[in-house]
Write a protein that holds these residues in place. Sequence first.
Motif, PDB file in Angstrom:
ATOM      1  N   ARG A  68       0.597  -1.104   0.097  1.00 28.20           N
ATOM      2  CA  ARG A  68      -0.012  -0.044   0.033  1.00 28.20           C
ATOM      3  C   ARG A  68       0.709   1.298  -0.021  1.00 28.20           C
ATOM      4  O   ARG A  68       0.424   2.192  -0.756  1.00 28.20           O
ATOM      5  CB  ARG A  68      -1.040   0.158   1.230  1.00 28.20           C
ATOM      6  CG  ARG A  68      -1.767  -0.991   1.149  1.00 28.20           C
ATOM      7  CD  ARG A  68      -3.043  -1.040   1.565  1.00 28.20           C
ATOM      8  NE  ARG A  68      -3.936  -2.088   1.495  1.00 28.20           N
ATOM      9  CZ  ARG A  68      -5.337  -2.145   2.153  1.00 28.20           C
ATOM     10  NH1 ARG A  68      -5.478  -1.458   3.287  1.00 28.20           N
ATOM     11  NH2 ARG A  68      -6.181  -3.091   1.598  1.00 28.20           N
ATOM     12  N   LYS A  70       3.657   1.377  -1.468  1.00 31.03           N
ATOM     13  CA  LYS A  70       4.060   1.576  -2.618  1.00 31.03           C
ATOM     14  C   LYS A  70       3.131   1.923  -3.851  1.00 31.03           C
ATOM     15  O   LYS A  70       3.305   1.933  -4.914  1.00 31.03           O
ATOM     16  CB  LYS A  70       4.992   0.171  -3.082  1.00 31.03           C
ATOM     17  CG  LYS A  70       5.998  -0.053  -2.274  1.00 31.03           C
ATOM     18  CD  LYS A  70       7.448   0.420  -3.136  1.00 31.03           C
ATOM     19  CE  LYS A  70       8.503   0.310  -2.466  1.00 31.03           C
ATOM     20  NZ  LYS A  70       9.525   1.522  -2.737  1.00 31.03           N
ATOM     21  N   LYS A  71       1.792   1.914  -3.067  1.00 28.75           N
ATOM     22  CA  LYS A  71       0.849   2.311  -4.082  1.00 28.75           C
ATOM     23  C   LYS A  71       0.571   1.273  -5.214  1.00 28.75           C
ATOM     24  O   LYS A  71       0.041   1.607  -6.414  1.00 28.75           O
ATOM     25  CB  LYS A  71       0.688   3.620  -4.578  1.00 28.75           C
ATOM     26  CG  LYS A  71       0.872   4.843  -3.678  1.00 28.75           C
ATOM     27  CD  LYS A  71      -0.282   5.932  -3.925  1.00 28.75           C
ATOM     28  CE  LYS A  71      -0.138   7.106  -2.833  1.00 28.75           C
ATOM     29  NZ  LYS A  71      -0.998   6.683  -1.749  1.00 28.75           N
ATOM     30  N   ASP A 154       3.044  -0.897 -11.279  1.00 29.72           N
ATOM     31  CA  ASP A 154       1.669  -0.402 -10.821  1.00 29.72           C
ATOM     32  C   ASP A 154       0.810  -1.493 -10.210  1.00 29.72           C
ATOM     33  O   ASP A 154       0.123  -1.375  -9.434  1.00 29.72           O
ATOM     34  CB  ASP A 154       0.795   0.202 -12.031  1.00 29.72           C
ATOM     35  CG  ASP A 154       1.707   1.456 -12.522  1.00 29.72           C
ATOM     36  OD1 ASP A 154       2.278   2.137 -11.833  1.00 29.72           O
ATOM     37  OD2 ASP A 154       1.920   1.342 -13.891  1.00 29.72           O
ATOM     38  N   ARG A 256      -7.259  -0.048  -9.538  1.00 31.29           N
ATOM     39  CA  ARG A 256      -5.835   0.657  -9.498  1.00 31.29           C
ATOM     40  C   ARG A 256      -6.029   1.886  -9.038  1.00 31.29           C
ATOM     41  O   ARG A 256      -5.320   2.470  -8.172  1.00 31.29           O
ATOM     42  CB  ARG A 256      -4.943   0.468 -10.748  1.00 31.29           C
ATOM     43  CG  ARG A 256      -4.058   1.397 -11.000  1.00 31.29           C
ATOM     44  CD  ARG A 256      -2.664   1.249 -10.036  1.00 31.29           C
ATOM     45  NE  ARG A 256      -1.853   2.482 -10.391  1.00 31.29           N
ATOM     46  CZ  ARG A 256      -0.991   2.777  -9.676  1.00 31.29           C
ATOM     47  NH1 ARG A 256      -0.638   2.023  -8.452  1.00 31.29           N
ATOM     48  NH2 ARG A 256      -0.158   3.521  -9.916  1.00 31.29           N
ATOM     49  N   THR A 257      -6.970   2.632  -9.522  1.00 30.81           N
ATOM     50  CA  THR A 257      -7.425   4.105  -8.927  1.00 30.81           C
ATOM     51  C   THR A 257      -7.789   3.997  -7.631  1.00 30.81           C
ATOM     52  O   THR A 257      -7.426   4.972  -6.998  1.00 30.81           O
ATOM     53  CB  THR A 257      -8.516   4.550  -9.969  1.00 30.81           C
ATOM     54  OG1 THR A 257      -8.131   4.448 -11.304  1.00 30.81           O
ATOM     55  CG2 THR A 257      -8.563   5.935  -9.887  1.00 30.81           C
ATOM     56  N   SER A 259      -6.902   1.804  -5.427  1.00 34.62           N
ATOM     57  CA  SER A 259      -5.885   1.620  -4.622  1.00 34.62           C
ATOM     58  C   SER A 259      -4.937   2.738  -4.386  1.00 34.62           C
ATOM     59  O   SER A 259      -4.109   3.172  -3.486  1.00 34.62           O
ATOM     60  CB  SER A 259      -5.235   0.274  -5.124  1.00 34.62           C
ATOM     61  OG  SER A 259      -4.388   0.887  -6.442  1.00 34.62           O
ATOM     62  N   GLN A 260      -4.888   3.419  -5.503  1.00 33.74           N
ATOM     63  CA  GLN A 260      -4.077   4.844  -5.280  1.00 33.74           C
ATOM     64  C   GLN A 260      -4.473   5.798  -4.135  1.00 33.74           C
ATOM     65  O   GLN A 260      -3.760   6.711  -3.734  1.00 33.74           O
ATOM     66  CB  GLN A 260      -3.976   5.500  -6.729  1.00 33.74           C
ATOM     67  CG  GLN A 260      -3.187   4.904  -7.659  1.00 33.74           C
ATOM     68  CD  GLN A 260      -1.843   5.585  -8.355  1.00 33.74           C
ATOM     69  OE1 GLN A 260      -2.474   6.365  -8.983  1.00 33.74           O
ATOM     70  NE2 GLN A 260      -0.897   5.610  -7.634  1.00 33.74           N
ATOM     71  N   GLN A 261      -5.938   5.796  -4.323  1.00 31.67           N
ATOM     72  CA  GLN A 261      -6.430   7.123  -3.213  1.00 31.67           C
ATOM     73  C   GLN A 261      -6.360   6.470  -1.865  1.00 31.67           C
ATOM     74  O   GLN A 261      -6.522   7.432  -0.961  1.00 31.67           O
ATOM     75  CB  GLN A 261      -8.224   6.912  -3.801  1.00 31.67           C
ATOM     76  CG  GLN A 261      -8.392   7.874  -4.920  1.00 31.67           C
ATOM     77  CD  GLN A 261      -9.627   7.500  -5.645  1.00 31.67           C
ATOM     78  OE1 GLN A 261     -10.290   6.853  -4.922  1.00 31.67           O
ATOM     79  NE2 GLN A 261      -9.752   8.064  -6.719  1.00 31.67           N
ATOM     80  N   ARG A 262      -6.031   5.120  -1.535  1.00 35.78           N
ATOM     81  CA  ARG A 262      -6.056   4.441  -0.353  1.00 35.78           C
ATOM     82  C   ARG A 262      -4.780   5.105   0.536  1.00 35.78           C
ATOM     83  O   ARG A 262      -3.873   5.105  -0.428  1.00 35.78           O
ATOM     84  CB  ARG A 262      -6.101   3.040  -0.491  1.00 35.78           C
ATOM     85  CG  ARG A 262      -6.213   2.232   0.706  1.00 35.78           C
ATOM     86  CD  ARG A 262      -6.544   0.915   0.055  1.00 35.78           C
ATOM     87  NE  ARG A 262      -5.396   0.348  -0.758  1.00 35.78           N
ATOM     88  CZ  ARG A 262      -5.274  -0.628  -1.447  1.00 35.78           C
ATOM     89  NH1 ARG A 262      -6.345  -1.337  -1.652  1.00 35.78           N
ATOM     90  NH2 ARG A 262      -4.332  -0.986  -2.048  1.00 35.78           N
ATOM     91  N   THR A 263      -4.726   5.094   1.658  1.00 44.18           N
ATOM     92  CA  THR A 263      -3.471   5.491   2.434  1.00 44.18           C
ATOM     93  C   THR A 263      -3.104   4.285   2.811  1.00 44.18           C
ATOM     94  O   THR A 263      -3.894   3.222   3.225  1.00 44.18           O
ATOM     95  CB  THR A 263      -3.732   6.506   3.388  1.00 44.18           C
ATOM     96  OG1 THR A 263      -5.037   5.961   4.412  1.00 44.18           O
ATOM     97  CG2 THR A 263      -4.053   8.195   2.909  1.00 44.18           C
ATOM     98  N   ALA A 264      -1.797   4.126   3.195  1.00 46.65           N
ATOM     99  CA  ALA A 264      -1.231   2.920   3.672  1.00 46.65           C
ATOM    100  C   ALA A 264      -1.751   2.458   5.140  1.00 46.65           C
ATOM    101  O   ALA A 264      -2.101   3.228   5.992  1.00 46.65           O
ATOM    102  CB  ALA A 264       0.301   3.197   3.915  1.00 46.65           C
TER     103      ALA A 264
END
Lengths: 267, 113
Positions: A68, A70-71, A154, A256-257, A259-264
């Motif tokens: 996460r 690493k996005k 990605d 994927r979008t 997962s990018q918005q999610r924080t670690a």
Amino acid sequence: MCKECGCGLGGGDVKIGGHSHEHDQHHGHGHDHGHSHSHAPAPFKLDLNRSLMEKNNLLAEHNRGFFRAKKLLVLNVVSSPGSGKTTFIRETAVKLAGKLRVGVIVGDLATDNDAARLKTAGIPVIQITTGTVCHLDADMVSKAAAQLDLDKVDVLVIENVGNLVCPADYDLGEDLRVVLLSTTEGEDKPLKYPPMFHSAQVAIVTKSDLAAAAGFNRELALANLKRVSHHAEIFELSSKTGEGMKAWLDFLVKQRTLSQQRTAGPI
Amino acid sequence: MHEVSIMAEAVRMAVEAAQAAGAQRIISLRLRIGKLSGAVPEALEFAWDVVRNGTIAENARLEIESVAAICWCATCQSEFDCQDFLNECPRCHNLSGDLRRGRELDIAAVELE
Ligand SMILES: Nc1nc2c(ncn2[C@@H]2O[C@H](COP(=O)(O)OP(=O)(O)OP(=O)(O)O)[C@@H](O)[C@H]2O)c(=O)[nH]1
Ligand SMILES: [Mg+2]
Ligand SMILES: [Zn+2]
């Protein structure tokens, strides 16, 4: 093999990216008793009530936190042997080229044939050969991931060992578990292997181009899938002809979008 | 064959507990295995014969407690016995996939000396 506790079994002959990995030898056993050992050995019972999956689950959460940060979007692809995992992952990578960069960790009992096939798509691939172990575990994945340049990836796809039983219990730290069911292997697979199908967030009916030749009963297969994998997103496609691939690729791009918005997450 | 990995982990945890308690030997080891866990008791017993060799659990007794699967019906606010991951409530006939028991893969207890 760790002589102290016999834990080496099953981990001894794992090879990751061509290098042998010794099974961890140190477990940090606590030895502070604050008293001498002169007491006579009287039998006593000790309640443990611990999950046997505890160590794997902990490592899987570590992986998840790392991925996460690493996005990455991480998939764990499972199926019976030969359902079409490698072909499907390769086609997915080829069709995503220019949009998303795919990296693969692939597990097999032996040979690096699958890694060689995947590398022809021009993507980074690490092969894990498990020897006798019938599943990947979180520790193997973490060691393999360390050999990939994840800043250039990605979507990390993990191809599990072809097996519908054992990988079901091993969380690898993935975002999505993707189970494949090919049209040539029988409509009742979800009923025969419910833990695996139940644990998947995505179910893919593959080899749709062979459905007619195999006498595949689509309605029955979908009914069985919906019964066992009732919360899973279902796709029907052929990795050979490309039929149905678009819906799957659109889904991946959307995931994927997300997962990018999610924080670690907390580790 | 992941029963071998599971059994090896059980022995590892038992030995760790024994050492922390200053025990010399493991007399018995008790597992709790859910009916829907995916692990087969016979295969666990087979694996047990392999993984205990050369450890302080070598002469220990293995006990496997099987746990029946129990599903929760949100409509009736009650539990019912089940065989599967998705089940029909015997009272209201709604489907539920909310499994409350039956997936256990636990080490319950060890007997040491
Ligand atoms: N016609 C057709 N053949 C396919 C399709 N997908 C895979 N295959 C074929 O099925 C065979 C097995 O495919 P793989 O991709 O190697 O399957 P796998 O699941 O990776 O196999 P293991 O890693 O050994 O478990 C190969 O001969 C593929 O060419 C498909 O969509 N249509
Ligand atoms: Mg393959
Ligand atoms: Zn009910």
